[in-house]
Design an enzyme around this catalytic site. Structure first.
Site, PDB file in Angstrom:
ATOM      1  N   GLU A 133      30.492  36.444 -39.002  1.00  0.00           N
ATOM      2  CA  GLU A 133      31.786  36.833 -38.408  1.00  0.00           C
ATOM      3  C   GLU A 133      31.623  37.406 -37.004  1.00  0.00           C
ATOM      4  O   GLU A 133      32.351  38.313 -36.600  1.00  0.00           O
ATOM      5  CB  GLU A 133      32.479  37.873 -39.295  1.00  0.00           C
ATOM      6  CG  GLU A 133      32.839  37.370 -40.656  1.00  0.00           C
ATOM      7  CD  GLU A 133      34.123  36.584 -40.656  1.00  0.00           C
ATOM      8  OE1 GLU A 133      34.697  36.395 -39.580  1.00  0.00           O
ATOM      9  OE2 GLU A 133      34.522  36.140 -41.738  1.00  0.00           O
ATOM     10  N   GLY A 146      26.382  28.204 -33.835  1.00  0.00           N
ATOM     11  CA  GLY A 146      26.706  29.415 -34.586  1.00  0.00           C
ATOM     12  C   GLY A 146      27.604  30.335 -33.785  1.00  0.00           C
ATOM     13  O   GLY A 146      28.829  30.286 -33.898  1.00  0.00           O
TER      14      GLY A 146
HETATM   15  P1  TGC Z   1      37.329  31.235 -25.510  1.00  0.00           P
HETATM   16  O1  TGC Z   1      37.385  30.298 -24.349  1.00  0.00           O
HETATM   17  O2  TGC Z   1      37.207  32.709 -25.264  1.00  0.00           O
HETATM   18  O3  TGC Z   1      38.612  31.022 -26.435  1.00  0.00           O
HETATM   19  C1  TGC Z   1      39.011  29.737 -26.864  1.00  0.00           C
HETATM   20  C2  TGC Z   1      40.448  29.857 -27.363  1.00  0.00           C
HETATM   21  O4  TGC Z   1      40.493  30.751 -28.479  1.00  0.00           O
HETATM   22  C3  TGC Z   1      41.314  31.904 -28.159  1.00  0.00           C
HETATM   23  N1  TGC Z   1      40.649  33.071 -28.747  1.00  0.00           N
HETATM   24  C4  TGC Z   1      41.119  33.712 -29.824  1.00  0.00           C
HETATM   25  N2  TGC Z   1      42.217  33.509 -30.561  1.00  0.00           N
HETATM   26  C5  TGC Z   1      42.424  34.325 -31.592  1.00  0.00           C
HETATM   27  N3  TGC Z   1      41.561  35.309 -31.923  1.00  0.00           N
HETATM   28  C6  TGC Z   1      40.445  35.546 -31.215  1.00  0.00           C
HETATM   29  N4  TGC Z   1      39.600  36.517 -31.579  1.00  0.00           N
HETATM   30  C7  TGC Z   1      40.175  34.724 -30.099  1.00  0.00           C
HETATM   31  N5  TGC Z   1      39.173  34.656 -29.173  1.00  0.00           N
HETATM   32  C8  TGC Z   1      39.488  33.654 -28.361  1.00  0.00           C
HETATM   33  C9  TGC Z   1      41.374  31.938 -26.654  1.00  0.00           C
HETATM   34  O5  TGC Z   1      42.524  32.601 -26.209  1.00  0.00           O
HETATM   35  C10 TGC Z   1      41.392  30.465 -26.333  1.00  0.00           C
HETATM   36  O6  TGC Z   1      42.693  29.987 -26.627  1.00  0.00           O
HETATM   37  P2  TGC Z   1      43.367  28.819 -25.739  1.00  0.00           P
HETATM   38  O7  TGC Z   1      44.665  28.581 -26.432  1.00  0.00           O
HETATM   39  O8  TGC Z   1      43.477  29.390 -24.360  1.00  0.00           O
HETATM   40  O9  TGC Z   1      42.430  27.650 -25.800  1.00  0.00           O
HETATM   41  O10 TGC Z   1      36.169  30.728 -26.456  1.00  0.00           O
HETATM   42  P3  TGC Z   1      34.599  30.729 -26.269  1.00  0.00           P
HETATM   43  O11 TGC Z   1      34.128  29.349 -26.561  1.00  0.00           O
HETATM   44  O12 TGC Z   1      34.240  31.340 -24.948  1.00  0.00           O
HETATM   45  O13 TGC Z   1      34.118  31.665 -27.475  1.00  0.00           O
HETATM   46  C11 TGC Z   1      34.415  33.008 -27.530  1.00  0.00           C
HETATM   47  C12 TGC Z   1      33.573  33.684 -28.647  1.00  0.00           C
HETATM   48  C13 TGC Z   1      32.101  33.646 -28.335  1.00  0.00           C
HETATM   49  C14 TGC Z   1      34.031  35.142 -28.720  1.00  0.00           C
HETATM   50  C15 TGC Z   1      33.839  32.999 -29.995  1.00  0.00           C
HETATM   51  O14 TGC Z   1      33.370  31.724 -29.998  1.00  0.00           O
HETATM   52  C16 TGC Z   1      33.246  33.732 -31.182  1.00  0.00           C
HETATM   53  O15 TGC Z   1      33.917  34.592 -31.746  1.00  0.00           O
HETATM   54  N6  TGC Z   1      32.000  33.399 -31.644  1.00  0.00           N
HETATM   55  C17 TGC Z   1      31.453  33.952 -32.867  1.00  0.00           C
HETATM   56  C18 TGC Z   1      31.542  32.900 -33.952  1.00  0.00           C
HETATM   57  C19 TGC Z   1      31.808  33.490 -35.289  1.00  0.00           C
HETATM   58  O16 TGC Z   1      32.180  34.635 -35.460  1.00  0.00           O
HETATM   59  N7  TGC Z   1      31.645  32.684 -36.346  1.00  0.00           N
HETATM   60  C20 TGC Z   1      31.980  33.113 -37.647  1.00  0.00           C
HETATM   61  C21 TGC Z   1      31.959  31.941 -38.605  1.00  0.00           C
HETATM   62  S1  TGC Z   1      32.779  32.261 -40.152  1.00  0.00           S
HETATM   63  C22 TGC Z   1      31.814  33.375 -40.922  1.00  0.00           C
HETATM   64  O17 TGC Z   1      30.871  33.903 -40.450  1.00  0.00           O
HETATM   65  C23 TGC Z   1      32.248  33.693 -42.279  1.00  0.00           C
HETATM   66  S2  TGC Z   1      31.286  34.869 -43.109  1.00  0.00           S
HETATM   67  C24 TGC Z   1      32.228  34.913 -44.441  1.00  0.00           C
HETATM   68  C25 TGC Z   1      31.920  35.954 -45.437  1.00  0.00           C
HETATM   69  O18 TGC Z   1      31.120  35.635 -46.333  1.00  0.00           O
HETATM   70  O19 TGC Z   1      32.558  37.051 -45.394  1.00  0.00           O
HETATM   71  P1  FAD Z   2      22.894  32.239 -33.229  1.00  0.00           P
HETATM   72  O1  FAD Z   2      24.250  32.002 -32.676  1.00  0.00           O
HETATM   73  O2  FAD Z   2      21.854  31.209 -33.014  1.00  0.00           O
HETATM   74  O3  FAD Z   2      22.353  33.638 -32.686  1.00  0.00           O
HETATM   75  C1  FAD Z   2      20.996  34.055 -32.793  1.00  0.00           C
HETATM   76  C2  FAD Z   2      20.836  35.362 -32.022  1.00  0.00           C
HETATM   77  O4  FAD Z   2      21.156  35.110 -30.627  1.00  0.00           O
HETATM   78  C3  FAD Z   2      21.815  36.449 -32.492  1.00  0.00           C
HETATM   79  O5  FAD Z   2      21.196  37.715 -32.401  1.00  0.00           O
HETATM   80  C4  FAD Z   2      22.947  36.352 -31.477  1.00  0.00           C
HETATM   81  O6  FAD Z   2      23.674  37.557 -31.331  1.00  0.00           O
HETATM   82  C5  FAD Z   2      22.160  36.022 -30.203  1.00  0.00           C
HETATM   83  N1  FAD Z   2      23.021  35.372 -29.200  1.00  0.00           N
HETATM   84  C6  FAD Z   2      23.666  34.191 -29.275  1.00  0.00           C
HETATM   85  N2  FAD Z   2      24.385  33.957 -28.172  1.00  0.00           N
HETATM   86  C7  FAD Z   2      24.207  35.034 -27.359  1.00  0.00           C
HETATM   87  C8  FAD Z   2      24.688  35.418 -26.065  1.00  0.00           C
HETATM   88  N3  FAD Z   2      25.544  34.641 -25.386  1.00  0.00           N
HETATM   89  N4  FAD Z   2      24.268  36.599 -25.560  1.00  0.00           N
HETATM   90  C9  FAD Z   2      23.443  37.418 -26.251  1.00  0.00           C
HETATM   91  N5  FAD Z   2      22.945  37.121 -27.483  1.00  0.00           N
HETATM   92  C10 FAD Z   2      23.335  35.946 -28.029  1.00  0.00           C
HETATM   93  N6  FAD Z   2      29.903  30.479 -41.112  1.00  0.00           N
HETATM   94  C11 FAD Z   2      31.032  29.786 -41.468  1.00  0.00           C
HETATM   95  O7  FAD Z   2      31.560  28.995 -40.698  1.00  0.00           O
HETATM   96  N7  FAD Z   2      31.574  29.974 -42.708  1.00  0.00           N
HETATM   97  C12 FAD Z   2      31.052  30.828 -43.615  1.00  0.00           C
HETATM   98  O8  FAD Z   2      31.601  30.974 -44.722  1.00  0.00           O
HETATM   99  C13 FAD Z   2      29.863  31.544 -43.270  1.00  0.00           C
HETATM  100  N8  FAD Z   2      29.270  32.355 -44.193  1.00  0.00           N
HETATM  101  C14 FAD Z   2      28.070  32.950 -43.883  1.00  0.00           C
HETATM  102  C15 FAD Z   2      27.394  33.644 -44.871  1.00  0.00           C
HETATM  103  C16 FAD Z   2      26.142  34.201 -44.602  1.00  0.00           C
HETATM  104  C17 FAD Z   2      25.400  34.918 -45.682  1.00  0.00           C
HETATM  105  C18 FAD Z   2      25.596  34.102 -43.305  1.00  0.00           C
HETATM  106  C19 FAD Z   2      24.270  34.735 -42.989  1.00  0.00           C
HETATM  107  C20 FAD Z   2      26.258  33.390 -42.319  1.00  0.00           C
HETATM  108  C21 FAD Z   2      27.493  32.797 -42.589  1.00  0.00           C
HETATM  109  N9  FAD Z   2      28.162  32.015 -41.643  1.00  0.00           N
HETATM  110  C22 FAD Z   2      29.313  31.330 -41.979  1.00  0.00           C
HETATM  111  C23 FAD Z   2      27.544  31.747 -40.348  1.00  0.00           C
HETATM  112  C24 FAD Z   2      27.652  32.904 -39.362  1.00  0.00           C
HETATM  113  O9  FAD Z   2      28.948  33.035 -38.866  1.00  0.00           O
HETATM  114  C25 FAD Z   2      26.629  32.650 -38.239  1.00  0.00           C
HETATM  115  O10 FAD Z   2      25.355  32.863 -38.805  1.00  0.00           O
HETATM  116  C26 FAD Z   2      26.863  33.544 -37.037  1.00  0.00           C
HETATM  117  O11 FAD Z   2      28.060  33.196 -36.369  1.00  0.00           O
HETATM  118  C27 FAD Z   2      25.687  33.480 -36.042  1.00  0.00           C
HETATM  119  O12 FAD Z   2      25.312  32.167 -35.767  1.00  0.00           O
HETATM  120  P2  FAD Z   2      23.766  31.719 -35.897  1.00  0.00           P
HETATM  121  O13 FAD Z   2      23.249  32.194 -37.213  1.00  0.00           O
HETATM  122  O14 FAD Z   2      23.709  30.291 -35.580  1.00  0.00           O
HETATM  123  O15 FAD Z   2      23.006  32.578 -34.796  1.00  0.00           O
END
Ligand code: TGC
Ligand code: FAD
Length: 395
Positions: free
Chosen positions: A374, A148
């Site tokens: 996100e 995640g």
């Molecule tokens: P890291 O080693 O820092 O970076 C890997 C490569 O990515 C580049 N990069 C970025 N590029 C563009 N924008 C950013 N914000 C970037 N952050 C990093 C970085 O420069 C590097 O590039 P390169 O070319 O040197 O390889 O990566 P890391 O593995 O340490 O991870 C960093 C971290 C933890 C911040 C990242 O993994 C993260 O943002 N985790 C959170 C995951 C997340 O937000 N998931 C969302 C899933 S989608 C979703 O939730 C949709 S909800 C939809 C809805 O209903 O609205």
């Molecule tokens: P985890 O990563 O397991 O985290 C659990 C807890 O541990 C959190 O409090 C987190 O902050 C904490 N934690 C984790 N790592 C650390 C750290 N290094 N230090 C301190 N605390 C930490 N994803 C998609 O790809 N596409 C989508 O369209 C999408 N839609 C979504 C819609 C909904 C309604 C929801 C709820 C989620 C959706 N997601 C989607 C997934 C979403 O992006 C993930 O739920 C989110 O990134 C967190 O991952 P996780 O739920 O596995 O939690």
């Protein structure tokens, strides 16, 4: 106010800082159009959709007709608005329900954006016009059951077989998954993480809705299963490799969220204000008590400060100067602020605050998801910690 006159809540409660004057005519017109759409098409039925766990597919087509899908992209039937207009549209949609803003975020920023930015001309022509019109729905598969916050640990694989690709794996929590026509899937190939444009009718692809959600009920959330999904060479997004691909899309969607949640907070604050000036206890409107006024003032400041931040970041984005760290600042602070406003508003409505007759508990429950998706509050805190110290603390 004349001495002795009955006090009334006056002015545009959601725009105490007069930010309206900072918008141009086009931005105001777009905001007004979306506000009217939400009043006419979302608010009358949202409590029922939420209770029944339904996202109305037809409304998606109407959003397409209004130009809200992929609206900040250019060409291929997209509206090519500026970033502030996109943000304002998200704000108005989320004042209705986070599920509608989520739909627009995923369609425009997470599915259309990578096809527009990293896709081949063939991929763009095939999908973008229909997606902009709301005829085809997209989803974005990054998260997995065991991956995640750390998407770099994903297990979904993409193997070459002759000129084809074969994908295997499971994606989890995917918005729009079960209603999507096309999925942008991120998978691990020998050369690193790649993005794939996957038609959801492809053999081996299946989507299953996540049931029993108590948050974002008017939104489809799904598990995607890919079992030997065979794709032609042309399915890969040619313009990007590595985690940078999906993370770039997240910047776009997080921008929509940092505006959107201001709308949810504004709706909660407005409901609390309206309720507090009419609800009487101890022979007086509860808004006349100092403790209640303090809550209203804190909510009002929260809503307006978040709006100010969103507009500032929007102007930076339009100037091409918005950094991912600044997006983290906005996502982190505006979502936690919106959640604080929603919880205080829920309290202000007393027992009525727990019913769907008022919008507040619906927004409050939705914002719990927004707090997590996100990038969680912790992930954005660590991103900002890294930005100011130069030291990564993720692992
Ligand atoms: P890291 O080693 O820092 O970076 C890997 C490569 O990515 C580049 N990069 C970025 N590029 C563009 N924008 C950013 N914000 C970037 N952050 C990093 C970085 O420069 C590097 O590039 P390169 O070319 O040197 O390889 O990566 P890391 O593995 O340490 O991870 C960093 C971290 C933890 C911040 C990242 O993994 C993260 O943002 N985790 C959170 C995951 C997340 O937000 N998931 C969302 C899933 S989608 C979703 O939730 C949709 S909800 C939809 C809805 O209903 O609205
Ligand atoms: P985890 O990563 O397991 O985290 C659990 C807890 O541990 C959190 O409090 C987190 O902050 C904490 N934690 C984790 N790592 C650390 C750290 N290094 N230090 C301190 N605390 C930490 N994803 C998609 O790809 N596409 C989508 O369209 C999408 N839609 C979504 C819609 C909904 C309604 C929801 C709820 C989620 C959706 N997601 C989607 C997934 C979403 O992006 C993930 O739920 C989110 O990134 C967190 O991952 P996780 O739920 O596995 O939690």
């Amino acid at each position: 106010m004349t001495a002795g006159a009955r006090p009334t809540a006056t002015g545009d409660a959601g725009d105490f800082l007069a930010l309206d004057a900072q918008l141009d005519d086009t931005e105001r017109a777009i905001r007004q159009t979306v506000r009217r759409f939400v009043a006419d098409r979302v608010l009358p039925d949202i409590a029922t959709w939420y209770e029944q766990g339904v996202f109305p597919r037809d409304v998606a087509r109407e959003m397409g007709a209004l130009g809200l899908l992929g609206m900040h992209l250019d060409g291929y039937g997209c509206a090519a608005t500026n970033a502030v207009s996109y943000g304002l549209a998200c704000m108005e949609l989320e004042a209705g329900d986070s599920g509608f803003r989520s739909f627009v975020s995923v369609q425009g920023s997470l599915a259309m954006f990578p096809i527009r930015t990293f896709g081949s001309e063939e991929q763009r022509q095939e999908w973008l016009p229909r997606m902009a019109a709301g005829e085809a729905i997209g989803c974005f598969g990054l998260t997995e059951p065991d991956s995640g916050s750390d998407p770099g640990s994903m297990r979904t694989s993409a193997k070459r077989d002759g000129s084809d690709w074969v994908l295997n794996g499971t994606k989890m929590w995917i918005t729009n998954g079960a209603i999507a026509d096309v999925a942008v899937i991120w998978a691990r190939a020998d050369e690193g993480i790649r993005g794939f444009v996957v038609p959801t009718r492809a053999p081996g692809f299946s989507a299953h809705s996540v049931g029993a959600k108590a948050s974002l009920r008017a939104s489809v959330t799904s598990e995607l299963v890919l079992e030997d999904v065979r794709l032609p060479a042309s399915a890969v997004l040619p313009g990007v490799a590595g985690l940078r691909g999906p993370l770039s899309c997240l910047n776009e969607a997080r921008f929509g969220i940092l505006f959107g949640v201001v709308g949810a907070a504004r709706a909660c604050y407005q409901a609390a204000l309206d309720y507090s000036v009419t609800r009487e206890q101890f022979g007086r409107p509860i808004a006349s008590f100092q403790l209640v006024q303090r809550k209203l003032v804190e909510m009002m400041i929260g809503v307006n400060r978040s709006a100010l931040l969103a507009l500032h970041l929007g102007r930076l984005k339009d100037a091409g100067r918005l950094t991912p760290s600044q997006v983290s600042f906005g996502k982190l602070d505006n979502v936690r602020q919106a959640l604080a406003v929603a919880r205080e508003a829920r309290n202000s409505l007393g027992a009525n605050g727990i019913t769907l007759e008022y919008p507040v508990i619906r927004h409050m429950n939705n914002l719990e998801s927004v707090y997590t998706y996100e990038g969680t509050n912790e992930i954005h805190t660590l991103a900002l910690g890294q930005a100011i110290t130069g030291l990564g603390a993720f692992r």
